[in-house]
Enzyme design. Structure first.
Site, mmCIF file in Angstrom:
data_model
loop_
_atom_site.group_PDB
_atom_site.id
_atom_site.type_symbol
_atom_site.label_atom_id
_atom_site.label_comp_id
_atom_site.label_asym_id
_atom_site.label_seq_id
_atom_site.Cartn_x
_atom_site.Cartn_y
_atom_site.Cartn_z
ATOM 1 N N GLU A 1 -40.400 -1.943 -40.403
ATOM 2 C CA GLU A 1 -41.573 -2.349 -40.976
ATOM 3 C C GLU A 1 -41.690 -2.809 -42.412
ATOM 4 O O GLU A 1 -42.494 -2.160 -43.273
ATOM 5 C CB GLU A 1 -42.641 -1.432 -40.503
ATOM 6 C CG GLU A 1 -42.579 -0.890 -39.136
ATOM 7 C CD GLU A 1 -43.494 0.157 -38.849
ATOM 8 O OE1 GLU A 1 -44.398 0.487 -39.729
ATOM 9 O OE2 GLU A 1 -43.515 0.294 -37.568
ATOM 10 N N ASN B 1 -36.231 -4.112 -37.844
ATOM 11 C CA ASN B 1 -37.170 -3.559 -36.918
ATOM 12 C C ASN B 1 -38.679 -3.888 -37.346
ATOM 13 O O ASN B 1 -38.890 -3.162 -38.534
ATOM 14 C CB ASN B 1 -36.778 -2.096 -36.481
ATOM 15 C CG ASN B 1 -37.481 -1.757 -35.125
ATOM 16 O OD1 ASN B 1 -37.438 -2.421 -34.152
ATOM 17 N ND2 ASN B 1 -38.190 -0.528 -35.121
ATOM 18 N N HIS C 1 -45.233 -2.728 -28.915
ATOM 19 C CA HIS C 1 -46.164 -2.048 -28.682
ATOM 20 C C HIS C 1 -47.351 -2.848 -27.971
ATOM 21 O O HIS C 1 -48.273 -3.353 -28.977
ATOM 22 C CB HIS C 1 -46.560 -1.012 -29.694
ATOM 23 C CG HIS C 1 -45.598 -0.105 -30.122
ATOM 24 N ND1 HIS C 1 -45.443 1.039 -29.569
ATOM 25 C CD2 HIS C 1 -44.864 0.141 -31.365
ATOM 26 C CE1 HIS C 1 -44.359 1.572 -30.163
ATOM 27 N NE2 HIS C 1 -43.917 0.968 -31.143
ATOM 28 N N GLU D 1 -39.268 -0.435 -28.888
ATOM 29 C CA GLU D 1 -40.402 0.543 -28.778
ATOM 30 C C GLU D 1 -41.486 -0.002 -27.708
ATOM 31 O O GLU D 1 -42.477 0.216 -27.874
ATOM 32 C CB GLU D 1 -40.944 0.710 -30.155
ATOM 33 C CG GLU D 1 -39.947 1.041 -30.954
ATOM 34 C CD GLU D 1 -40.375 1.441 -32.392
ATOM 35 O OE1 GLU D 1 -41.782 1.964 -32.493
ATOM 36 O OE2 GLU D 1 -39.812 1.378 -33.378
ATOM 37 N N ASP E 1 -44.167 -0.117 -25.045
ATOM 38 C CA ASP E 1 -45.125 0.601 -24.260
ATOM 39 C C ASP E 1 -46.409 -0.232 -24.079
ATOM 40 O O ASP E 1 -46.418 -1.229 -24.807
ATOM 41 C CB ASP E 1 -45.422 1.952 -25.098
ATOM 42 C CG ASP E 1 -45.774 2.018 -26.334
ATOM 43 O OD1 ASP E 1 -46.301 0.955 -26.962
ATOM 44 O OD2 ASP E 1 -45.691 3.198 -26.948
#
Ligand code: XIL
Length: 372
Positions: free
Chosen positions: A158, A203, A243, A273, A275
């Site tokens: 990030e 990432n 996400h 990641e 979801d």
């Protein structure tokens, strides 16, 4: 080592819930065949983020063993967990590595440098040179410790935030403030040096949708990746957190072009990641689960078409322990009606959900590639 199921084409399709000849009948998925086996048939991998404190739950461990081929620490490998005190403590990260070894799973590392969670003692170091030495020492020590055991490391997490207003799109946060943008290259170089064969990953989040905010972030990432190639920063892959949020505008063609641009710069791609926030979906569980499943499916169908994509990891496996149920961590994911979020492929009782079938079908429909 765990023995992988060898799948015939028929049982593979059945396991994925794909009707081979009777399109109206919904074949019952093979209970024993998990998502990683389905992914493997296409040269892909499936995995999830885990927390060592859950290893005491035998039913959960059985699901992990059946469904995943790669695991990553949800928090166990982060700097502020390893170095709560200046003297590092690898107990949690070691527990994760031990679990991976015992169960024959690949291990990813997450995340060496993340501006949001740095040790308090480190933040308080007044001397800039000493702070950079301590940061690089952490990175080198940690990568060396798991050399040959962690196949892929998120080195920097990030670093982009175009809304912060810099021309280069980088986030105004602790590492940049203290060391300037050169820390990125130094961090990746130190990681490469500590384990020359480990896949090194940049990432980040917030790229997936057809909004202006996502577009600025896509642009900033592509620019950063181009700069890395120009200055020789040793990076092998991009981690897309993904996400997802049900109800946002998704443009599959736009997304495919974005992935192709990353691949054209010779980066591999890992969905790190995954979801789905269900806060905008109806309360009714069947409707909500169907909406979440649709979001997985449309995203993965587009994503898995890109040959540079090599793995998909979800951020947790069961809704029960999802970070999207934490009002402190993710207030935007908390439903107004107070119902608990259902973002993952397994429900609270570890049963497969429609999201599981959606992921299985996306793997079944994905073009095959050589397994990395
Ligand atoms: C989250 C964990 O899931 C939470 O348990 C923790 O409180 C905060 O971090 N992006 C990342 C992950 O890269 O490290 C974050 O994990 C989720 C967002």
């Amino acid at each position: 080592m765990r023995i992988r199921a060898v799948l015939s084409r028929r049982s593979f399709l059945a396991a994925a819930g794909v009707a081979a000849c009777a399109p109206l009948a919904e074949p019952v998925p093979d209970e024993a065949v998990g998502l990683d086996a389905l992914a493997a048939a296409k040269g892909l991998r499936f995995g999830a983020a885990l927390q060592p404190r859950h290893f005491a739950d035998a039913a959960y461990v059985a699901v992990v063993r059946r469904e995943t081929g790669v695991i990553v620490g949800e928090n166990a490998q982060k700097w502020h967990v390893i170095a709560r005190d200046a003297a590092p403590n690898y107990a949690e990260a070691d527990a994760l590595a031990g679990f991976a070894a015992v169960n024959g799973l690949r291990l990813r590392g997450h995340a060496l440098l993340w501006y949001l969670h740095v040790p308090t003692w480190w933040e308080q170091l007044g001397d800039r040179a000493a702070a950079e030495r301590a940061m690089l020492a952490h990175l080198e020590r940690t990568v060396s410790r798991y050399r040959g055991r962690i196949a892929s490391w998120d080195v920097v997490n990030e670093a982009i935030e175009p809304a912060d207003g810099r021309n280069d799109g980088l986030r105004r946060a602790v590492f940049l403030d203290r060391f300037g943008d050169g820390y990125l290259q130094r961090a990746f170089a130190a990681a490469r040096n500590a384990d020359p064969t480990c896949q090194l990953v940049y990432n980040d989040y917030g790229f997936e949708y057809a909004t202006r905010w996502h577009e600025r972030r896509r642009r900033a990432l592509l620019d950063l990746l181009a700069r890395f190639r120009r200055d020789g920063t040793p990076i092998d892959a991009v981690g897309l957190q993904s996400h997802l949020v049900a109800g946002q505008a998704f443009d599959a063609a736009l997304w495919r072009r974005f992935l192709a641009e990353i691949a054209a710069m010779n980066y591999r791609i890992v969905v790190t990641e995954l979801d789905v926030t269900d806060a905008a979906l109806p309360a009714d569980i069947a409707a909500r689960d169907a909406g979440v499943a649709d979001e997985y499916r449309r995203f993965l169908d587009a994503t898995l078409d890109e040959p540079a994509v090599e793995a998909v990891l979800t951020w947790g496996l069961t809704d029960r322990w999802s970070w999207l149920r934490s009002p402190a961590a993710t207030p935007q994911a908390i439903r107004r009606d107070g119902a608990a979020a259902r973002p993952l492929p397994f429900d609270d009782a570890l049963r497969r959900k429609p999201a599981w079938s959606a992921i299985a079908r996306a793997f079944a429909a994905a073009p095959a590639r050589p397994r990395a």
